[in-house]
Design an enzyme around this catalytic site. Sequence first.
Site, PDB file in Angstrom:
ATOM      1  N   ASN A  41      -0.951   1.618  -5.198  1.00  0.00           N
ATOM      2  CA  ASN A  41      -0.383   0.312  -4.831  1.00  0.00           C
ATOM      3  C   ASN A  41      -1.011  -0.708  -5.772  1.00  0.00           C
ATOM      4  O   ASN A  41      -2.188  -1.052  -5.625  1.00  0.00           O
ATOM      5  CB  ASN A  41      -0.720  -0.009  -3.369  1.00  0.00           C
ATOM      6  CG  ASN A  41      -0.319  -1.423  -2.995  1.00  0.00           C
ATOM      7  OD1 ASN A  41       0.373  -2.102  -3.746  1.00  0.00           O
ATOM      8  ND2 ASN A  41      -0.761  -1.856  -1.815  1.00  0.00           N
ATOM      9  N   TRP A  42      -0.202  -1.154  -6.711  1.00  0.00           N
ATOM     10  CA  TRP A  42      -0.752  -2.060  -7.739  1.00  0.00           C
ATOM     11  C   TRP A  42      -0.916  -3.498  -7.243  1.00  0.00           C
ATOM     12  O   TRP A  42      -1.458  -4.335  -7.948  1.00  0.00           O
ATOM     13  CB  TRP A  42       0.132  -2.023  -8.994  1.00  0.00           C
ATOM     14  CG  TRP A  42      -0.213  -0.864  -9.883  1.00  0.00           C
ATOM     15  CD1 TRP A  42      -0.933   0.252  -9.523  1.00  0.00           C
ATOM     16  CD2 TRP A  42       0.114  -0.704 -11.272  1.00  0.00           C
ATOM     17  NE1 TRP A  42      -1.060   1.098 -10.601  1.00  0.00           N
ATOM     18  CE2 TRP A  42      -0.432   0.535 -11.678  1.00  0.00           C
ATOM     19  CE3 TRP A  42       0.814  -1.464 -12.185  1.00  0.00           C
ATOM     20  CZ2 TRP A  42      -0.299   1.005 -12.985  1.00  0.00           C
ATOM     21  CZ3 TRP A  42       0.948  -0.991 -13.493  1.00  0.00           C
ATOM     22  CH2 TRP A  42       0.400   0.232 -13.886  1.00  0.00           C
ATOM     23  N   LYS A  43      -0.383  -3.775  -6.040  1.00  0.00           N
ATOM     24  CA  LYS A  43      -0.452  -5.146  -5.516  1.00  0.00           C
ATOM     25  C   LYS A  43       0.052  -6.113  -6.600  1.00  0.00           C
ATOM     26  O   LYS A  43       0.972  -5.763  -7.330  1.00  0.00           O
ATOM     27  CB  LYS A  43      -1.870  -5.456  -5.025  1.00  0.00           C
ATOM     28  CG  LYS A  43      -2.357  -4.356  -4.071  1.00  0.00           C
ATOM     29  CD  LYS A  43      -3.616  -4.653  -3.321  1.00  0.00           C
ATOM     30  CE  LYS A  43      -3.954  -3.484  -2.413  1.00  0.00           C
ATOM     31  NZ  LYS A  43      -5.106  -3.726  -1.547  1.00  0.00           N
ATOM     32  N   GLU A  99      -1.808  -6.630   3.776  1.00  0.00           N
ATOM     33  CA  GLU A  99      -1.701  -7.968   3.182  1.00  0.00           C
ATOM     34  C   GLU A  99      -0.376  -8.644   3.570  1.00  0.00           C
ATOM     35  O   GLU A  99      -0.325  -9.865   3.688  1.00  0.00           O
ATOM     36  CB  GLU A  99      -1.887  -7.868   1.660  1.00  0.00           C
ATOM     37  CG  GLU A  99      -3.357  -7.599   1.325  1.00  0.00           C
ATOM     38  CD  GLU A  99      -3.592  -6.571   0.232  1.00  0.00           C
ATOM     39  OE1 GLU A  99      -2.737  -6.403  -0.646  1.00  0.00           O
ATOM     40  OE2 GLU A  99      -4.669  -5.924   0.266  1.00  0.00           O
ATOM     41  N   GLY A 116     -10.317  -2.643  -0.129  1.00  0.00           N
ATOM     42  CA  GLY A 116     -10.990  -3.408  -1.186  1.00  0.00           C
ATOM     43  C   GLY A 116     -12.448  -3.689  -0.902  1.00  0.00           C
ATOM     44  O   GLY A 116     -13.082  -4.473  -1.606  1.00  0.00           O
ATOM     45  N   GLY A 171      -7.127  -0.657  -5.803  1.00  0.00           N
ATOM     46  CA  GLY A 171      -7.849  -0.983  -7.037  1.00  0.00           C
ATOM     47  C   GLY A 171      -7.993   0.162  -8.022  1.00  0.00           C
ATOM     48  O   GLY A 171      -7.822  -0.021  -9.230  1.00  0.00           O
ATOM     49  N   SER A 175     -10.280   1.869  -0.102  1.00  0.00           N
ATOM     50  CA  SER A 175     -11.479   2.196  -0.875  1.00  0.00           C
ATOM     51  C   SER A 175     -11.550   3.664  -1.327  1.00  0.00           C
ATOM     52  O   SER A 175     -12.626   4.261  -1.382  1.00  0.00           O
ATOM     53  CB  SER A 175     -12.740   1.805  -0.094  1.00  0.00           C
ATOM     54  OG  SER A 175     -12.775   0.387   0.089  1.00  0.00           O
ATOM     55  N   HIS A 233       2.203  -3.299   4.836  1.00  0.00           N
ATOM     56  CA  HIS A 233       0.863  -3.299   4.269  1.00  0.00           C
ATOM     57  C   HIS A 233       0.018  -4.391   4.922  1.00  0.00           C
ATOM     58  O   HIS A 233       0.536  -5.459   5.291  1.00  0.00           O
ATOM     59  CB  HIS A 233       0.911  -3.521   2.746  1.00  0.00           C
ATOM     60  CG  HIS A 233      -0.429  -3.316   2.124  1.00  0.00           C
ATOM     61  ND1 HIS A 233      -1.375  -4.320   2.049  1.00  0.00           N
ATOM     62  CD2 HIS A 233      -1.017  -2.209   1.615  1.00  0.00           C
ATOM     63  CE1 HIS A 233      -2.467  -3.828   1.502  1.00  0.00           C
ATOM     64  NE2 HIS A 233      -2.279  -2.553   1.217  1.00  0.00           N
ATOM     65  N   GLU A 273      -4.296   2.792   6.997  1.00  0.00           N
ATOM     66  CA  GLU A 273      -5.169   1.955   6.176  1.00  0.00           C
ATOM     67  C   GLU A 273      -6.032   1.086   7.091  1.00  0.00           C
ATOM     68  O   GLU A 273      -5.553   0.051   7.589  1.00  0.00           O
ATOM     69  CB  GLU A 273      -4.336   1.067   5.247  1.00  0.00           C
ATOM     70  CG  GLU A 273      -3.565   1.865   4.204  1.00  0.00           C
ATOM     71  CD  GLU A 273      -3.370   1.088   2.905  1.00  0.00           C
ATOM     72  OE1 GLU A 273      -3.585   1.698   1.839  1.00  0.00           O
ATOM     73  OE2 GLU A 273      -3.039  -0.103   2.935  1.00  0.00           O
TER      74      GLU A 273
END
Length: 233
Positions: free
Chosen positions: A7-9, A87, A159, A217, A195, A85, A153
């Site tokens: 997931n490149w966000k 976010e 993160g 990440g 993570s 997600h 998640e």
Amino acid sequence: MKIIAGNWKMNGSKATLHEMQQRLSEINTENRVILCVPFTMIDGDSAPAAIGAQDVSVHDHGAFTGEISVSMLKEAGAKYVIVGHSECRMYHGDTNEIVNQKAKMALDAGITPIICVGETMEERDAGKTLEIIESGVRESVPSDGGDVIVAYEPRWAIGAGITPTDDDIADAHKLIAGILEKMGRGGTPILYGASVKGANAAQIMSIPYVDGVLVGGASLKPDDFIPIIMATK
Ligand code: 13P
């Protein structure tokens, strides 16, 4: 075979996607690799990793400035879309009900939704982890339609460089597998996300009911992402 999804966000560029695909074409793996990239980088011809999106509108078309419909994702060539997600739940107010609608839109268009569930730090501290996961799955996953992927998640670990214990991951995934079974969705792949990195990927993917990982990440650079893919056959 595991599913390794990145997931490149809101990161990356067409150039870094091209470089990633180039590097991925040089490795030998039976795992299914997916890259969920920003809308402007979605290119169905990009390979070998399948391309996915990170969100979709609940609406089909119309006056919804800034939103992207499932038919637009389909036209661009997305094969997957992340819905719910952490976010999007936090910044866009996505609820389980909205996530369910988004997942249905995807299924109707033949795009596989990657449906995220997980508890916040407050919910964890209040001892509500399993309750939140249970309602998340029951309410966010459509009861019928095509195949889905579920991602657990834990929101507090995204993160953060920390993960739940193996036992906690095992409990969460076992619970999710049981609920999906009761919903008539037995065998649905369940990914762990938060993570994940090269150093912990093999261990996490050895936990029962962990069918793969959703990586933030560490999916951005080939030198970080490839060791995760190669951590398991
Ligand atoms: P990190 O791997 O950066 O913790 O992000 C996880 C995530 O949000 C994947 O969707």
